[in-house]
Design an enzyme around this catalytic site. Structure first.
Site, mmCIF file in Angstrom:
data_model
loop_
_atom_site.group_PDB
_atom_site.id
_atom_site.type_symbol
_atom_site.label_atom_id
_atom_site.label_comp_id
_atom_site.label_asym_id
_atom_site.label_seq_id
_atom_site.Cartn_x
_atom_site.Cartn_y
_atom_site.Cartn_z
ATOM 1 C CD1 TRP A 205 -0.344 -1.470 3.189
ATOM 2 C CD2 TRP A 205 0.566 0.574 3.304
ATOM 3 N NE1 TRP A 205 0.420 -1.400 4.331
ATOM 4 C CE2 TRP A 205 0.980 -0.156 4.431
ATOM 5 C CE3 TRP A 205 1.002 1.894 3.165
ATOM 6 C CZ2 TRP A 205 1.822 0.377 5.415
ATOM 7 C CZ3 TRP A 205 1.837 2.428 4.141
ATOM 8 C CH2 TRP A 205 2.236 1.673 5.239
ATOM 9 N NE ARG B 62 10.033 -1.206 -7.873
ATOM 10 C CZ ARG B 62 10.554 -0.842 -6.703
ATOM 11 N NH1 ARG B 62 11.187 0.322 -6.583
ATOM 12 N NH2 ARG B 62 10.432 -1.597 -5.646
ATOM 13 C CE LYS C 226 -2.657 -9.406 -2.724
ATOM 14 N NZ LYS C 226 -3.416 -8.327 -2.056
ATOM 15 C CD GLU D 295 12.875 -5.293 -5.313
ATOM 16 O OE1 GLU D 295 13.517 -4.969 -4.285
ATOM 17 O OE2 GLU D 295 13.402 -5.458 -6.420
ATOM 18 N NE ARG E 184 11.658 8.474 -1.668
ATOM 19 C CZ ARG E 184 11.292 7.599 -2.610
ATOM 20 N NH1 ARG E 184 10.560 7.984 -3.625
ATOM 21 N NH2 ARG E 184 11.676 6.341 -2.556
ATOM 22 C CB CYS F 276 11.181 -1.105 1.512
ATOM 23 S SG CYS F 276 11.141 -0.766 -0.234
#
Ligand code: ADP
Length: 477
Positions: free
Chosen positions: A150, A159, A174, A250, A278, A284
Site C-alpha cells: 500500500w 514497476r 493483486k 522486494e 519521503r 522500504c
C-alpha cells in the site's frame, strides 16, 4: 464517495463484480471513499484463465506495438497526474506533494520500459571447443502474478506491470487491500492505452493467503513478482516452491544512514529529511537508523531535530500539510509502541514522540537521541516518521552496526571524501548505496536488495529480465 472511480475487478478486459464488496476508507478521516469489489475463488481462477488465454498472442505482439502501448500509458498517466495523485492521497493518506512525486515516478516506469521493449537482445557465438554455435534468445516467462503493497500504490504496480508487458508477459495484479483504487485506475489507463483484453487483470482478494496460494498452485502461473514484508515474502517463496514458480522479491529494509566525521552536516540533514520523510517514512528505502560520528553528532542532532520539529502534520489533501496520515491506526500504533519502547530503554525525545489526540492515523516527525544500540526500534522496520540516532566513534563501528541486520536493501553515507565514501559503499551489505544523497530510486537503475531484503532487481536493464527466460539453441553450420 468519489465519483468516476473504477471499483470492480478487471478480468479479460471486462470490469466485473466479484464475490463481495468492501469499503475503502480515507485514513485521515475514516470516511468511506468507495465500495470496492472483493474477489473470491472463482474470480481469481477466472483471472488466471484470462491471463493464460491472452498469453500466446501477447507474446507474439511486435515489440514496437508493446512499446507504443506503454508509451501511451506514460502520457495518459502524466496528463491525469493530478486526479490520480489525489486518489492516492485519499486512500493512502500521504500528502499531495508525495502523491504527485509518486505519480511521476510511477509513469516513468512506463516510459523506461517502452524504451526497453524494443531492445531485448540475444547472443550468437561459437562454442569454445568449436563444435557448435551457441544462439541465445529471450522469451517471456508467461503468466505473471504481481503483488503490491500500500505504500506506493501506483509506483509499485507500474514497476512490475511495465517490464512484464514490455517482455510480453500477461499479468494478474493483486494490490494491497488498503489501496485497490489506484491499482484499478492504472489498469484503466492501460486499457485506454490499448492493452488487449486479458493482458492485465486485477483482482482484490481479502482472503489473501489462500487465494494467492490457489493462483500459485495453478501450473499456468509461471512467475511471481512480490513487493512487501520479508515475513510474507518467505511464505510466498514456500508457496511458489510446489510448482517451481520463478520469483522476484522486494522485501523489507532496515536502512542505515551514516554521517561520517567529515560530513557536510547541512547536506546530511537535508538528505536525512528526504531519506527519512519521503512518503512519511513509509518506504522500504526509508532511513531507519542513524549512525552519526561523535565529532558532528551535536550539530547533526540539533539541526535535524529542529527541522523535523517544524514539519506540519495534517490531512494529506490540505496543501499546507507536510506530513499526512499514516495508512491505518494499527500502523500508527505500531510506530507509537516502538517509540515508547525506545524511550523506556533510555532514548531522549528531540522532536515529536507522541501521537496527537483526535481522529486519523497521525504521528508526528520524531527524532530520538541517545538510543541504546540494543533498542528494538533499531532492529525493526519502523515504516513511519521516526528517526533513532546512535553516536559512533569510528567508520568501522558505523559499518559494523550498519551491517548487523538480516536486511540489505539500501544504505546512506555522508562524507566529503568520495574515496572514503566509495570504500564504505563497498563494505556496506546492501543492494543499493546513496552517497551524499537522500534518494536513489530511478526507473533506469536496478532497484533491489541482498540478504533478506530480496531476490532480483526492478528497473534498469535488469528489470525486464525478471520477466524473460533465456533460450539456448545449439547447432552446427
Ligand atoms: P505491508 O507490511 O507493506 O502491508 P505485506 O507483506 O503484509 O506488507 O503486504 C504486501 C502485499 O502482500 C499486500 O498486497 C498483501 O495483501 C499481500 N499479502 C499479505 N499476506 C499475504 C499472504 N499470506 N499471501 C500472499 N499475499 C499476502
Amino acid at each position: 464517495m468519489v465519483a468516476d472511480l473504477r471499483t470492480r475487478q478487471l478480468i479479460s478486459g471486462r470490469w466485473e463484480d466479484g464475490e463481495a464488496t468492501s469499503p475503502v476508507r480515507d485514513p485521515a478521516t475514516g470516511e468511506v471513499i468507495a465500495e470496492v469489489v472483493v474477489s473470491g475463488t472463482a474470480s481469481c481462477a477466472a483471472a488466471v484463465d484470462a491471463a493464460d488465454e491472452a498469453a500466446a498472442a501477447w507474446a507474439a505482439t511486435p515489440p514496437r506495438e508493446r512499446s507504443e502501448i506503454l508509451r501511451r500509458a506514460f502520457e495518459l498517466m502524466l496528463a491525469e497526474r493530478d486526479q490520480l495523485a489525489a486518489l492516492i492521497t485519499r486512500e493512502n493518506g500521504k500528502v499531495l506533494a508525495d502523491a504527485q512525486a509518486e505519480l511521476t515516478y510511477a509513469a516513468e516506469f512506463f516510459r523506461w520500459f517502452a524504451e526497453e521493449a524494443v531492445r531485448i537482445s540475444g547472443d550468437f557465438r561459437s562454442a569454445p571447443a568449436g563444435d557448435k554455435r551457441i544462439l541465445v534468445t529471450h522469451q517471456p516467462v508467461g503468466v505473471s502474478l504481481l503483488i503490491t503493497p500500500w505504500n506506493f500504490p501506483a509506483a509499485m504496480a507500474t514497476r512490475k506491470l511495465a517490464p512484464a508487458l514490455a517482455a510480453g508477459c500477461t499479468t494478474i495484479l493483486k494490490p494491497a487491500p488498503e489501496t485497490p483504487l489506484t491499482a484499478l485506475a492504472i489498469a484503466d489507463v492501460l486499457q485506454r492505452a490499448g492493452v488487449p483484453d486479458g493482458v492485465v487483470n486485477v483482482v482484490n482478494p481479502h482472503d489473501v493467503g489462500p487465494l494467492v496460494s490457489q493462483m500459485l498452485h495453478d501450473p499456468r502461473v509461471r512467475n511471481l513478482s512480490f513487493t512487501g514484508s520479508t515475513e510474507v515474502g518467505r511464505i510466498l517463496l514456500e508457496e511458489a516452491a510446489d510448482q517451481v514458480v520463478r520469483c522476484s522479491m522486494e522485501l523489507g529494509g532496515n536502512a542505515p544512514f551514516l554521517v561520517l566525521s567529515d560530513a557536510d552536516v547541512e547536506a546530511a540533514v537535508s538528505g536525512a529529511m528526504v531519506a527519512k520523510m519521503r512518503n512519511g517514512g513509509a518506504a522500504c528505502t526509508a532511513a531507519n537508523r542513524f549512525y552519526v560520528a561523535s565529532e558532528v553528532a551535536d550539530e547533526f542532532i540539533t539541526r535535524f531535530g529542529a527541522t523535523m520539529d517544524g514539519i506540519r502534520l495534517g490531512p494529506g489533501l490540505d496543501p499546507a500539510s507536510q506530513l499526512g496520515s499514516m495508512v491505518s491506526l494499527p500502523e500508527r500504533d505500531k510506530v507509537d509502541g516502538l517509540v515508547k519502547g525506545a524511550v523506556g530503554a533510555g532514548a531522549q525525545v528531540v522532536a515529536g514522540g507522541r501521537a496527537p489526540e483526535g481522529i486519523g492515523a497521525f504521528y508526528p516527525a520524531t527524532v530520538l537521541a541517545d538510543v541504546p544500540a540494543t533498542a528494538g526500534i533499531l532492529a525493526t522496520e519502523v515504516f513511519g516518521p521516526v528517526a533513532p540516532v546512535v553516536i559512533v566513534s569510528s567508520d568501522e563501528e558505523a559499518v559494523r552496526y550498519a551491517n548487523a541486520t538480516e536486511f540489505g536493501l539500501i544504505s546512506y553515507v555522508y562524507t566529503r571524501d568520495m574515496r572514503r565514501g566509495l570504500r564504505i559503499a563497498e563494505e556496506l551489505q546492501s543492494g543499493m548505496v546513496a552517497l551524499n544523497r537522500g534518494v536513489v530510486s530511478d526507473p533506469a537503475a536496478p532497484f533491489g536488495g541482498i540478504k533478506q531484503s530480496g531476490i532480483g532487481r526492478e528497473g534498469g536493464f535488469d528489470g525486464i529480465h525478471e520477466f524473460l527466460e533465456s533460450k539456448y539453441v545449439a547447432f552446427e553450420l
